[in-house]
Motif scaffolding. Sequence first.
Motif, mmCIF file in Angstrom:
data_model
loop_
_atom_site.group_PDB
_atom_site.id
_atom_site.type_symbol
_atom_site.label_atom_id
_atom_site.label_comp_id
_atom_site.label_asym_id
_atom_site.label_seq_id
_atom_site.Cartn_x
_atom_site.Cartn_y
_atom_site.Cartn_z
ATOM 1 N N SER A 118 0.871 -1.173 0.000
ATOM 2 C CA SER A 118 0.000 0.000 0.000
ATOM 3 C C SER A 118 0.910 1.225 0.000
ATOM 4 N N THR A 119 0.612 2.201 -0.862
ATOM 5 C CA THR A 119 1.530 3.333 -1.006
ATOM 6 C C THR A 119 0.809 4.603 -1.447
ATOM 7 N N SER A 120 1.417 5.719 -1.179
ATOM 8 C CA SER A 120 0.882 6.996 -1.656
ATOM 9 C C SER A 120 1.382 7.320 -3.055
ATOM 10 N N ASP A 121 2.340 6.533 -3.575
ATOM 11 C CA ASP A 121 2.909 6.782 -4.900
ATOM 12 C C ASP A 121 3.316 5.456 -5.527
ATOM 13 N N ILE A 122 2.427 4.901 -6.338
ATOM 14 C CA ILE A 122 2.670 3.575 -6.917
ATOM 15 C C ILE A 122 3.964 3.525 -7.721
ATOM 16 N N LYS A 123 4.137 4.436 -8.651
ATOM 17 C CA LYS A 123 5.310 4.388 -9.534
ATOM 18 C C LYS A 123 6.615 4.429 -8.748
ATOM 19 N N ASP A 124 6.739 5.410 -7.845
ATOM 20 C CA ASP A 124 7.960 5.540 -7.064
ATOM 21 C C ASP A 124 8.200 4.313 -6.194
ATOM 22 N N SER A 125 7.153 3.812 -5.561
ATOM 23 C CA SER A 125 7.307 2.661 -4.671
ATOM 24 C C SER A 125 7.712 1.394 -5.423
ATOM 25 N N VAL A 126 7.149 1.184 -6.611
ATOM 26 C CA VAL A 126 7.528 0.011 -7.405
ATOM 27 C C VAL A 126 9.014 0.074 -7.728
ATOM 28 N N GLN A 127 9.500 1.255 -8.048
ATOM 29 C CA GLN A 127 10.890 1.409 -8.466
ATOM 30 C C GLN A 127 11.875 1.418 -7.308
ATOM 31 N N THR A 128 11.434 1.798 -6.093
ATOM 32 C CA THR A 128 12.391 1.981 -4.998
ATOM 33 C C THR A 128 12.042 1.224 -3.721
ATOM 34 N N HIS A 129 11.079 0.341 -3.758
ATOM 35 C CA HIS A 129 10.634 -0.310 -2.521
ATOM 36 C C HIS A 129 11.773 -1.078 -1.859
ATOM 37 N N GLU A 130 11.777 -1.080 -0.531
ATOM 38 C CA GLU A 130 12.860 -1.718 0.231
ATOM 39 C C GLU A 130 12.996 -3.217 -0.034
ATOM 40 N N ARG A 131 11.919 -3.880 -0.450
ATOM 41 C CA ARG A 131 12.012 -5.318 -0.740
ATOM 42 C C ARG A 131 12.233 -5.618 -2.227
ATOM 43 N N SER A 132 12.317 -4.587 -3.051
ATOM 44 C CA SER A 132 12.433 -4.813 -4.503
ATOM 45 C C SER A 132 13.670 -5.624 -4.878
ATOM 46 N N ALA A 133 14.728 -5.504 -4.111
ATOM 47 C CA ALA A 133 15.950 -6.250 -4.420
ATOM 48 C C ALA A 133 15.781 -7.755 -4.215
ATOM 49 N N ILE A 134 14.835 -8.152 -3.366
ATOM 50 C CA ILE A 134 14.670 -9.598 -3.133
ATOM 51 C C ILE A 134 13.557 -10.223 -3.968
ATOM 52 N N TRP A 135 12.727 -9.417 -4.632
ATOM 53 C CA TRP A 135 11.657 -9.991 -5.453
ATOM 54 C C TRP A 135 12.181 -10.998 -6.469
ATOM 55 N N PRO A 136 13.289 -10.712 -7.168
ATOM 56 C CA PRO A 136 13.785 -11.691 -8.155
ATOM 57 C C PRO A 136 14.217 -13.029 -7.537
ATOM 58 N N GLU A 137 14.542 -13.035 -6.265
ATOM 59 C CA GLU A 137 14.939 -14.280 -5.599
ATOM 60 C C GLU A 137 13.795 -15.295 -5.581
ATOM 61 N N TYR A 138 12.563 -14.826 -5.696
ATOM 62 C CA TYR A 138 11.400 -15.688 -5.617
ATOM 63 C C TYR A 138 10.764 -15.946 -6.977
ATOM 64 N N CYS A 139 11.476 -15.575 -8.050
ATOM 65 C CA CYS A 139 10.892 -15.725 -9.374
ATOM 66 C C CYS A 139 11.982 -15.981 -10.413
ATOM 67 N N ASP A 140 11.903 -17.127 -11.061
ATOM 68 C CA ASP A 140 12.863 -17.410 -12.128
ATOM 69 C C ASP A 140 12.229 -17.214 -13.500
ATOM 70 N N LYS A 141 11.043 -16.648 -13.531
ATOM 71 C CA LYS A 141 10.329 -16.358 -14.783
ATOM 72 C C LYS A 141 10.142 -14.853 -14.898
ATOM 73 N N ASP A 142 8.950 -14.422 -15.269
ATOM 74 C CA ASP A 142 8.676 -12.991 -15.463
ATOM 75 C C ASP A 142 8.098 -12.350 -14.209
ATOM 76 N N LEU A 143 8.794 -11.346 -13.681
ATOM 77 C CA LEU A 143 8.252 -10.550 -12.585
ATOM 78 C C LEU A 143 7.280 -9.538 -13.174
ATOM 79 N N MET A 144 6.090 -9.478 -12.586
ATOM 80 C CA MET A 144 5.030 -8.615 -13.087
ATOM 81 C C MET A 144 4.506 -7.745 -11.938
ATOM 82 N N VAL A 145 3.838 -6.656 -12.293
ATOM 83 C CA VAL A 145 3.211 -5.790 -11.311
ATOM 84 C C VAL A 145 1.787 -5.488 -11.774
ATOM 85 N N ALA A 146 0.862 -5.513 -10.833
ATOM 86 C CA ALA A 146 -0.520 -5.125 -11.081
ATOM 87 C C ALA A 146 -0.876 -4.045 -10.064
ATOM 88 N N VAL A 147 -1.740 -3.102 -10.466
ATOM 89 C CA VAL A 147 -2.013 -1.947 -9.612
ATOM 90 C C VAL A 147 -3.505 -1.743 -9.392
#
Length: 113
Positions: free
Chosen positions: A51-80
Amino acid sequence: MEEITISGCNEKYQFEGPYKLSEADHLKNVPGVFIILCFGKKSKTVIDVVSTSDIKDSVQTHERSAIWPEYCDKDLMVAVYEVAAEETEKRDWLEKDIRCFYAFPCENQKKTI
């Protein structure tokens, strides 16, 4: 516009997307909730919800964004899911309802759609 249904414990929600995370530059600077998904050939796994006040900025800079690829060996996607700025309680409720339904790998668990 494509949509994907995301379940919560109490409701189902129509999120816009999903879009490839690597091509998320077109997202809007608006408040709402976004969900990170892993799209494999036969399954879609929910990775994270925010949950965020700025979707675009949060998707690009979220504190957990660096670990998202660790849980996906296919295509990482985002829905809003956009939520008006003054409806912070609705945003928080939406994130909480989705977290209630899915177990997130960022929390050492996962569940497919």
